[in-house]
Design a protein around this motif. Structure first.
Motif, PDB file in Angstrom:
ATOM      1  N   LEU A 195       0.838  -1.195   0.000  1.00 57.31           N
ATOM      2  CA  LEU A 195       0.000   0.000   0.000  1.00 57.31           C
ATOM      3  C   LEU A 195       0.875   1.247   0.000  1.00 57.31           C
ATOM      4  O   LEU A 195       1.956   1.264   0.588  1.00 57.31           O
ATOM      5  CB  LEU A 195      -0.899  -0.026   1.238  1.00 57.31           C
ATOM      6  CG  LEU A 195      -1.920  -1.166   1.177  1.00 57.31           C
ATOM      7  CD1 LEU A 195      -2.424  -1.535   2.556  1.00 57.31           C
ATOM      8  CD2 LEU A 195      -3.071  -0.796   0.261  1.00 57.31           C
TER       9      LEU A 195
ATOM     10  N   TRP B  20       0.858   4.007   1.483  1.00 59.90           N
ATOM     11  CA  TRP B  20       1.180   4.686   2.736  1.00 59.90           C
ATOM     12  C   TRP B  20       2.016   3.833   3.689  1.00 59.90           C
ATOM     13  O   TRP B  20       2.336   4.247   4.791  1.00 59.90           O
ATOM     14  CB  TRP B  20      -0.095   5.157   3.434  1.00 59.90           C
ATOM     15  CG  TRP B  20      -1.161   4.092   3.512  1.00 59.90           C
ATOM     16  CD1 TRP B  20      -2.097   3.818   2.561  1.00 59.90           C
ATOM     17  CD2 TRP B  20      -1.371   3.140   4.554  1.00 59.90           C
ATOM     18  NE1 TRP B  20      -2.881   2.763   2.952  1.00 59.90           N
ATOM     19  CE2 TRP B  20      -2.465   2.330   4.176  1.00 59.90           C
ATOM     20  CE3 TRP B  20      -0.750   2.893   5.778  1.00 59.90           C
ATOM     21  CZ2 TRP B  20      -2.940   1.302   4.970  1.00 59.90           C
ATOM     22  CZ3 TRP B  20      -1.235   1.855   6.572  1.00 59.90           C
ATOM     23  CH2 TRP B  20      -2.318   1.077   6.161  1.00 59.90           C
TER      24      TRP B  20
ATOM     25  N   VAL C 278      -9.495  -4.723  -6.658  1.00 61.71           N
ATOM     26  CA  VAL C 278      -9.846  -3.357  -6.277  1.00 61.71           C
ATOM     27  C   VAL C 278     -10.811  -3.478  -5.102  1.00 61.71           C
ATOM     28  O   VAL C 278     -11.784  -4.228  -5.174  1.00 61.71           O
ATOM     29  CB  VAL C 278     -10.556  -2.626  -7.430  1.00 61.71           C
ATOM     30  CG1 VAL C 278     -11.032  -1.254  -6.975  1.00 61.71           C
ATOM     31  CG2 VAL C 278      -9.649  -2.501  -8.642  1.00 61.71           C
ATOM     32  N   SER C 279     -10.523  -2.760  -4.033  1.00 65.21           N
ATOM     33  CA  SER C 279     -11.430  -2.837  -2.896  1.00 65.21           C
ATOM     34  C   SER C 279     -12.744  -2.157  -3.251  1.00 65.21           C
ATOM     35  O   SER C 279     -12.759  -0.980  -3.603  1.00 65.21           O
ATOM     36  CB  SER C 279     -10.814  -2.147  -1.673  1.00 65.21           C
ATOM     37  OG  SER C 279     -11.792  -2.036  -0.665  1.00 65.21           O
TER      38      SER C 279
ATOM     39  N   THR D 213     -13.219   0.921  -0.658  1.00 64.34           N
ATOM     40  CA  THR D 213     -12.397   2.131  -0.666  1.00 64.34           C
ATOM     41  C   THR D 213     -11.967   2.532  -2.070  1.00 64.34           C
ATOM     42  O   THR D 213     -11.468   3.627  -2.278  1.00 64.34           O
ATOM     43  CB  THR D 213     -11.110   1.920   0.151  1.00 64.34           C
ATOM     44  OG1 THR D 213     -10.327   0.920  -0.513  1.00 64.34           O
ATOM     45  CG2 THR D 213     -11.412   1.471   1.562  1.00 64.34           C
TER      46      THR D 213
ATOM     47  N   THR E 185      -9.459   1.359  -3.573  1.00 62.46           N
ATOM     48  CA  THR E 185      -8.007   1.170  -3.726  1.00 62.46           C
ATOM     49  C   THR E 185      -7.720   0.031  -4.686  1.00 62.46           C
ATOM     50  O   THR E 185      -8.292  -1.053  -4.565  1.00 62.46           O
ATOM     51  CB  THR E 185      -7.372   0.831  -2.362  1.00 62.46           C
ATOM     52  OG1 THR E 185      -7.690   1.872  -1.457  1.00 62.46           O
ATOM     53  CG2 THR E 185      -5.871   0.668  -2.478  1.00 62.46           C
ATOM     54  N   LYS E 186      -6.808   0.305  -5.632  1.00 60.13           N
ATOM     55  CA  LYS E 186      -6.389  -0.749  -6.544  1.00 60.13           C
ATOM     56  C   LYS E 186      -5.080  -1.322  -6.018  1.00 60.13           C
ATOM     57  O   LYS E 186      -4.135  -0.586  -5.770  1.00 60.13           O
ATOM     58  CB  LYS E 186      -6.190  -0.167  -7.938  1.00 60.13           C
ATOM     59  CG  LYS E 186      -5.972  -1.191  -8.991  1.00 60.13           C
ATOM     60  CD  LYS E 186      -6.016  -0.547 -10.379  1.00 60.13           C
ATOM     61  CE  LYS E 186      -5.716  -1.597 -11.438  1.00 60.13           C
ATOM     62  NZ  LYS E 186      -5.317  -0.995 -12.699  1.00 60.13           N
ATOM     63  N   PHE E 187      -5.030  -2.631  -5.847  1.00 60.70           N
ATOM     64  CA  PHE E 187      -3.868  -3.253  -5.230  1.00 60.70           C
ATOM     65  C   PHE E 187      -2.892  -3.735  -6.297  1.00 60.70           C
ATOM     66  O   PHE E 187      -2.935  -4.891  -6.715  1.00 60.70           O
ATOM     67  CB  PHE E 187      -4.298  -4.403  -4.326  1.00 60.70           C
ATOM     68  CG  PHE E 187      -5.118  -3.962  -3.148  1.00 60.70           C
ATOM     69  CD1 PHE E 187      -4.511  -3.539  -1.977  1.00 60.70           C
ATOM     70  CD2 PHE E 187      -6.514  -3.945  -3.220  1.00 60.70           C
ATOM     71  CE1 PHE E 187      -5.276  -3.117  -0.887  1.00 60.70           C
ATOM     72  CE2 PHE E 187      -7.276  -3.533  -2.145  1.00 60.70           C
ATOM     73  CZ  PHE E 187      -6.657  -3.112  -0.975  1.00 60.70           C
TER      74      PHE E 187
ATOM     75  N   GLU F 199      -3.774  -6.984   4.050  1.00 59.72           N
ATOM     76  CA  GLU F 199      -3.645  -5.804   3.177  1.00 59.72           C
ATOM     77  C   GLU F 199      -5.018  -5.159   2.982  1.00 59.72           C
ATOM     78  O   GLU F 199      -5.167  -3.936   3.027  1.00 59.72           O
ATOM     79  CB  GLU F 199      -3.072  -6.208   1.808  1.00 59.72           C
ATOM     80  CG  GLU F 199      -1.677  -6.796   1.863  1.00 59.72           C
ATOM     81  CD  GLU F 199      -1.208  -7.407   0.535  1.00 59.72           C
ATOM     82  OE1 GLU F 199      -0.014  -7.295   0.233  1.00 59.72           O
ATOM     83  OE2 GLU F 199      -2.019  -8.009  -0.197  1.00 59.72           O
TER      84      GLU F 199
ATOM     85  N   ASP G  34      -6.142  -1.437   4.570  1.00 64.48           N
ATOM     86  CA  ASP G  34      -6.641  -0.376   3.683  1.00 64.48           C
ATOM     87  C   ASP G  34      -8.005   0.141   4.154  1.00 64.48           C
ATOM     88  O   ASP G  34      -8.276   1.342   4.136  1.00 64.48           O
ATOM     89  CB  ASP G  34      -6.717  -0.941   2.257  1.00 64.48           C
ATOM     90  CG  ASP G  34      -7.388   0.007   1.286  1.00 64.48           C
ATOM     91  OD1 ASP G  34      -6.790   1.073   1.017  1.00 64.48           O
ATOM     92  OD2 ASP G  34      -8.500  -0.308   0.817  1.00 64.48           O
TER      93      ASP G  34
ATOM     94  N   LYS H 239      -7.435   2.295   7.255  1.00 66.77           N
ATOM     95  CA  LYS H 239      -6.802   3.550   6.879  1.00 66.77           C
ATOM     96  C   LYS H 239      -7.834   4.538   6.343  1.00 66.77           C
ATOM     97  O   LYS H 239      -7.755   5.742   6.588  1.00 66.77           O
ATOM     98  CB  LYS H 239      -5.730   3.271   5.819  1.00 66.77           C
ATOM     99  CG  LYS H 239      -4.961   4.487   5.369  1.00 66.77           C
ATOM    100  CD  LYS H 239      -3.940   4.877   6.418  1.00 66.77           C
ATOM    101  CE  LYS H 239      -3.165   6.121   5.992  1.00 66.77           C
ATOM    102  NZ  LYS H 239      -2.270   6.570   7.083  1.00 66.77           N
ATOM    103  N   HIS H 240      -8.811   3.999   5.603  1.00 61.82           N
ATOM    104  CA  HIS H 240      -9.853   4.857   5.044  1.00 61.82           C
ATOM    105  C   HIS H 240     -11.020   5.059   5.991  1.00 61.82           C
ATOM    106  O   HIS H 240     -12.053   5.591   5.601  1.00 61.82           O
ATOM    107  CB  HIS H 240     -10.354   4.292   3.714  1.00 61.82           C
ATOM    108  CG  HIS H 240      -9.385   4.492   2.588  1.00 61.82           C
ATOM    109  ND1 HIS H 240      -8.357   3.618   2.336  1.00 61.82           N
ATOM    110  CD2 HIS H 240      -9.267   5.485   1.666  1.00 61.82           C
ATOM    111  CE1 HIS H 240      -7.660   4.049   1.297  1.00 61.82           C
ATOM    112  NE2 HIS H 240      -8.186   5.177   0.875  1.00 61.82           N
TER     113      HIS H 240
END
Ligand code: SF4
Ligand code: SF4
Lengths: 333, 537
Positions: free
Chosen positions: A71, A73, B351-352, B355, B357-359, B372, B376, B379-380
Motif C-alpha cells: 500500500l 502509505w 480493487v477494494s 475504498t 483502492t487498486k492493489f 492488506e 486499507d 486507513k480509510h
C-alpha cells in the motif's frame, strides 16, 4: 587432520619451486606454469559460470529481508525487499561491497536461569572478512605495476593510500599486515571455534593456508631479501606481452615460490568454493526481485499437463450430499 | 499426550561439538524426533513410488533394489532444473554464519541441525559422485558414498527442517537450506521415504478440497454452527455465500480455521468483517483449502493443489481472490502461483469495492492478502471499531516465517492489530520481522508424534514470548497463520504458560460493531468482555 594435510600441500608448493629453480628450472616456474595457470583459470571460471547459468531459475524465490511494497502509505524496504531491477542492484551492491547479510550476524547465548535465550550482535566475522577481501583487492591492484608500462594512475593512488603511514624502507604497505591479520583470524576461527571446526573440510583450510603462504612469501621478498624489482618486472612484462623470456639478472628463488603459490591459487580457483565470487551474482534468493505477485515469472519447464482434480469430478463424488446440504450444483442428480 | 521432558530438563542444551567427524556419528531414531512414514494406501492414491509398511526404527527400510541409481538420477535431474540447487551445492564456504540461526539447533544442540551441516548431508554425496578430486580425498574433502545410512540420515534431518528460511537471511550468498530441504525431500520420495502427516493432507486436499478431508456438506454444517455462535454473541444472523456463482470476490483460507480452536474464532472474524462491509463474496467447498502441503512434497503436487484456486475462481466467475491468514499458503501465492498456474487473465487486479483502492502489488496473481485488505479499510476509516472490547488482551505479534521471509508482510498486520487492540508489545528485535523464529511445526511437521522436537525447535519463539509476558504482562500471541494457531498454543503452554494464541481477524471480529447488533457481553470465545464479567447472558 584436514588442516595438517593442507599445510603440507602448501609447504610443498613453496619447497618444490625453491629447489627447482636452483636446479635450473626457472623457465618452468617463471613462464610455463603462469601460462598454464592463467589458461586454466580463465577457461575454468567461464565454464563454471556457463554451467550454472545453464540451469534455469524456475521460481522467483528471493529471501525477503524487509517490508514489501504494497500500500502506498506503508513504507517499504526497497533494498532488502526489492521489487524491481534497481532495488536488486542496490541489494547486490550492499551485499558484494559491504557484506550486508554477514553484517546481520548474531550469536546465541543460553542462560539456564530464566531460562533466557539471548542474541548478541557478532560482527567479527564480518569485519575480518571485509578486511581480508578489500586488502586482497588492493594488493591485486598494486601488483598491476608489474604488468603495465607505464604504470596507470589509479595504481599509483592505491599505492599511495596503502603506504600512507610511511613505516620503514622500503615503505611498508598497511594491506600486507592487515591481510595477514584477516587470514589468521579466519584460520583461528576454523581451528578454535568448535562449530566451525566441525564443519571445516580440507578445501576450507587449503585456500586459507595458500593465501597465507602467498602473503608470507611476498613479505619475505619485499622486506627481507629485497628482491630485484626490475628483473621481476622484466619477467612479468615478458609474460603479458607474449614475449616470455628469462631476465638476465638473477631472481631470488622466493619469487618463484611466491609465483608458484599464486599459480596454484589460480588453478585451484575454478574448482573450489572460491567460486562464491561468481556464484553470489547468480544466487536466486538474492538477485531475484520480489515481483512474482505483480507480474508473471516464467518457468521454462512448467508442465501444463498437471491439472487439478476437477470440479466436475468433485461434484460427481459428492453431488447428493451437496444437494441435501443446500449447496448449488452444476449438474442436477 | 506424547511423553516429553519438562522445560527444566529440555533446556539443558549442549552446543559443543563432538571430536569425531560428523560422518562417523550414526543417526539415532528416538520417539519424538521423527514423524511416522507415509501409509501405503496414501502413496498409492497419490501415485508415489515404493508404497510399503515400514518404520524408521527398522533396520531394513525396504528400499527398491536399484535405489542408488534412482536417487542419483533424480539428483542429476534436479541439478538441471534448479539453478538454486546447483549454486547452493557449489558455493558454500562453510563460514558458519548460519550455524546458530536455526531454531532446531538452538533448541536441540544437534550439530546436524546447523543449516550448513544439513546441507552438507546432501553436498557430501554430490561431491562423492560428481567431483573426481573429492572422490579421491574422501572424508577429508567431505565426500562419501551413497549408502543406506545416508538415506536414514536424510530422512531424519530433512524432516527436522521447517523450511523457515531463517538461515538464508544470514548467509552471505543467500544459500537457502529450505530449498535444499525441498530437493532432499524430492530425492527421498523417489525411494518411498516420506511422512504421513504431509501426504495424507495432500491426498485429502486433492479429493475433498481441504487437508482435513471435510466433505462439502460437513463444511457447510460447521459454517452454520459458527454462524449460530455469532448470532448468540452479536444477535445477528449471517448467511454466507457458498459455491455461489457471480460474486465479485472468491475467499479462500486454510481449512484448519473452520475446524479447530482457536482458528474458528478467526473464521468468525472473517464472517463478521464481510457482513459488516456487505461484501459480494463467496466461499468455496471445492477450493476450501488455502494451505498447500504440496509445497512440502514436490513442485508437481504443489502445482496440482494450487491449481484449484484459479479453476474455482474461473468456474464461479469471480473477479479476484481474497486470501485468508496462512503462512505457507502465502509463500505459494507470492512466489509460485502465477508461475505455475497463471497467468489468470480471466481475473482482474483486485480493487477494494469499499475504498476503491487498486492493489497493484497483486496485479499478477490477482490475489490479495486479507491483512492488506483490512489495513486499507482501516486507513480509510471504513470500519466501525471498538478496540476496548479487546482490552482483556495484552498482545504481541508473531511473524510467520513464510509471509516474513517469502513475502515481506510486516506492517499490514501490525497496523491492523494496533487499530483493533489497545495493548500491543513487540517481542525482542532479533526474534521478529525478517529475523522471526519458526513455531517449530512448519513444512508439514506439526504432528503429534513429533511434539518433543517441535517444543525444542520452539524454544527461541517461546522464550521471546515469555520475555514479553514477564515484562509487559502479555497474554496473547497474535499471528496470521493457521499452522501457527495449531502449533503455538502447546508451545506457549510449555515455554510461556498463560499466553494464548489468536488470529488477527479474531481480534478484528471482536472490535467490529455490526449495524444493529445487540449489546455484546462476550468476545468471540464467549469469554466476558471487559467490564461485563457480572452481566447475565
Ligand atoms: S552462511 Fe552460507 S556460506 Fe556460510 S556456512 Fe552457512 S550456508 Fe555456507
Ligand atoms: S530453513 Fe529453517 S529449519 Fe531449515 S535449516 Fe534453515 S533455519 Fe533451520
Amino acid at each position: 587432520m584436514a588442516a595438517f594435510y593442507s599445510f603440507l600441500a602448501v609447504l610443498a608448493l613453496i619447497v618444490i619451486p625453491w629447489l627447482g629453480v636452483g636446479m635450473g628450472m626457472g623457465a618452468l616456474f617463471g613462464i610455463v606454469l603462469p601460462y598454464i595457470a592463467i589458461i586454466i583459470f580463465m577457461v575454468g571460471f567461464t565454464m563454471r559460470i556457463v554451467d550454472w547459468a545453464k540451469s534455469p531459475v524456475p521460481f522467483c524465490i528471493p529471501t525477503t529481508g524487509g517490508q514489501q511494497k504494497s500500500l502506498p502509505w506503508i513504507k517499504n524496504s526497497p533494498w532488502d525487499n526489492p521489487y524491481d531491477k534497481k532495488g536488486v542492484f542496490m541489494r547486490m551492491v550492499l551485499e558484494v561491497l559491504c557484506f550486508r547479510s554477514l553484517f546481520r550476524n548474531t550469536s546465541v547465548k543460553l542462560q539456564q536461569e530464566g531460562p533466557k535465550v539471548g542474541y548478541s550482535s557478532e560482527k567479527s566475522l564480518w569485519l575480518f572478512a571485509l578486511i581480508f577481501h578489500y586488502c586482497f583487492l588492493l594488493i591485486l591492484v598494486r601488483h598491476l605495476r608489474f604488468f603495465m608500462a607505464p604504470v596507470p594512475y589509479p595504481v599509483h593512488i592505491a599505492e599511495f593510500l596503502d603506504s600512507i603511514l610511511q613505516i620503514g624502507l622500503p615503505v611498508m604497505y598497511q594491506s600486507d599486515a592487515l591481510i595477514l591479520a584477516g587470514l589468521l583470524f579466519l584460520l583461528a576461527r576454523r581451528v578454535f571455534d568448535g562449530k566451525v571446526r566441525y564443519i571445516s573440510l580440507m578445501q576450507d583450510y587449503f585456500p586459507l593456508l595458500l593465501l597465507v603462504g602467498i602473503v608470507v612469501t611476498g613479505i619475505w621478498m619485499r622486506y627481507v631479501v629485497k628482491v630485484d624489482v626490475i628483473a621481476v618486472k622484466e619477467l612479468a612484462m615478458g609474460i603479458v606481452t607474449l614475449h616470455p623470456h628469462m631476465p638476465k639478472a638473477a631472481i631470488d628463488p622466493s619469487v618463484y615460490a611466491h609465483l608458484t603459490l599464486v599459480c596454484a591459487l589460480f588453478i585451484y580457483f575454478p574448482f573450489s568454493k572460491l567460486m562464491h565470487m561468481g556464484g553470489v551474482f547468480l544466487s536466486p534468493t538474492r538477485v531475484a526481485p520480489n515481483m512474482s505477485r505483480r507480474a508473471m515469472w516464467v518457468n521454462p519447464w512448467n508442465d501444463p499437463s498437471i491439472k487439478p482434480h476437477s470440479y466436475a469430478a468433485y461434484e460427481d463424488d459428492f453431488r447428493e450430499k451437496m444437494i441435501e446440504a443446500g449447496l448449488p450444483v452444476d449438474k442436477q442428480a | 499426550m506424547a511423553k516429553y521432558p519438562p522445560p527444566e530438563e529440555l533446556i539443558k542444551i549442549n552446543y559443543t561439538t563432538p571430536v569425531k567427524s560428523w560422518m562417523d556419528t550414526k543417526t539415532a531414531f528416538k520417539p519424538g524426533n521423527f514423524s511416522y512414514p507415509g501409509k501405503p494406501d496414501i502413496l498409492k492414491y497419490l501415485g508415489m513410488p515404493n508404497p510399503r509398511e515400514w518404520t524408521p526404527t527398522d533396520d531394513d527400510w525396504k528400499l527398491p533394489p536399484d535405489w542408488q541409481r534412482i536417487v542419483m538420477e533424480k539428483f542429476r535431474s534436479l541439478l538441471k532444473k534448479y539453478r538454486s540447487f546447483k549454486i547452493f551445492m557449489d558455493i558454500c564456504v562453510r563460514c558458519g554464519a548460519c550455524a546458530d540461526k536455526c531454531h532446531f539447533f538452538i533448541g536441540g544442540g544437534d550439530p546436524k541441525n546447523m543449516p550448513v551441516l544439513r546441507a552438507e548431508l546432501l553436498r557430501s554425496i554430490y561431491r562423492g559422485e560428481f567431483s573426481a578430486a573429492a572422490k579421491v580425498l574422501g572424508k577429508l574433502a567431505g565426500a562419501r558414498k551413497l549408502e543406506e545410512d545416508v538415506i536414514k540420515e536424510w530422512f531424519l534431518y530433512f524432516y527436522q527442517c521447517t523450511e523457515c528460511r531463517r538461515c538464508s537471511l544470514f548467509c552471505p550468498y543467500g544459500i537457502d537450506t529450505a530449498e535444499i530441504t525441498m530437493m532432499a525431500r524430492e530425492l527421498l520420495h523417489e525411494v518411498g521415504c516420506n511422512i504421513n502427516w504431509i501426504l495424507e493432507p495432500a491426498a485429502n486436499c486433492n479429493r475433498t478440497g481441504n487437508h482435513l478431508g471435510i466433505q462439502p456438506h460437513a463444511y457447510k454444517d460447521m459454517m452454520d454452527f459458527l454462524c449460530d455462535d455469532i448470532e448468540e454473541i452479536t444477535g445477528k444472523r449471517i448467511r454466507p455465500n457458498v459455491n455461489k456463482k457471480g460474486c465479485e470476490i472468491l475467499f479462500i483460507t486454510p481449512s484448519g480455521d473452520i475446524f479447530a480452536d482457536p482458528g474458528i474464532y478467526t473464521y468468525m472474524g472473517y464472517l463478521i468483517l464481510f457482513e459488516h462491509l456487505g461484501l459480494d463474496v463467496t466461499w468455496s467447498t471445492y477450493a476450501s483449502e488455502g494451505g498447500n502441503f504440496g509445497l512440502f512434497t514436490s513442485d508437481k503436487m504443489m502445482k496440482k493443489l494450487n491449481a484449484k484456486m484459479y479453476a474455482e475462481a474461473e468456474r464461479l466467475g469471480a473477479k479476484w481472490i481474497l486470501g485468508g491468514e496462512c503462512g505457507h499458503m502465502w509463500r505459494v501465492i507470492n512466489q509460485y502461483m502465477s508461475t505455475m498456474n497463471g497467468p489468470a487473465d480471466f481475473l482482474e487486479t483486485p480493487v477494494s469495492p469499499i475504498t476503491g483502492t487498486k492493489f497493484d502489488a497483486a496485479a499478477g496473481t490477482k490475489m490479495l492478502h486479507i491483512a492488506e485488505f483490512t489495513a486499507d479499510l482501516i486507513k480509510h476509516g471504513k470500519l466501525n471499531l471498538d478496540p476496548s472490547r479487546n482490552d482483556n488482551f495484552k498482545t504481541t505479534f508473531h511473524d510467520s516465517c513464510n509471509p516474513a521471509r517469502g513475502m515481506g508482510l510486516f506492517e499490514e498486520p501490525r497496523y491492523v492489530l494496533k487499530n483493533v487492540c489497545r495493548y500491543f508489545y513487540e517481542m525482542p528485535e532479533n526474534t521478529i520481522r525478517e529475523q522471526t523464529f519458526c513455531c517449530g511445526g512448519g513444512a508439514g511437521l506439526n504432528n503429534e508424534e513429533f511434539t518433543e522436537t517441535r517444543l525444542r525447535g520452539g524454544l527461541p519463539r517461546g522464550n521471546a514470548v515469555k520475555y514479553v509476558r514477564d515484562r509487559h504482562g502479555v497474554n496473547n500471541l497474535a499471528c496470521v497463520c493457521a499452522i501457527d494457531r495449531a502449533t503455538l498454543p502447546p508451545l506457549c503452554d510449555y515455554w510461556a504458560p498463560g499466553v494464548g494464541v489468536s488470529g488477527l481477524h479474531e481480534l478484528v471480529g471482536n472490535a467490529i460493531i455490526l449495524d444493529g447488533e445487540k449489546k455484546r457481553t462476550t468476545d468471540l470465545r464467549q469469554n466476558p468482555l471487559p467490564g461485563m464479567e457480572d452481566e447475565e447472558e
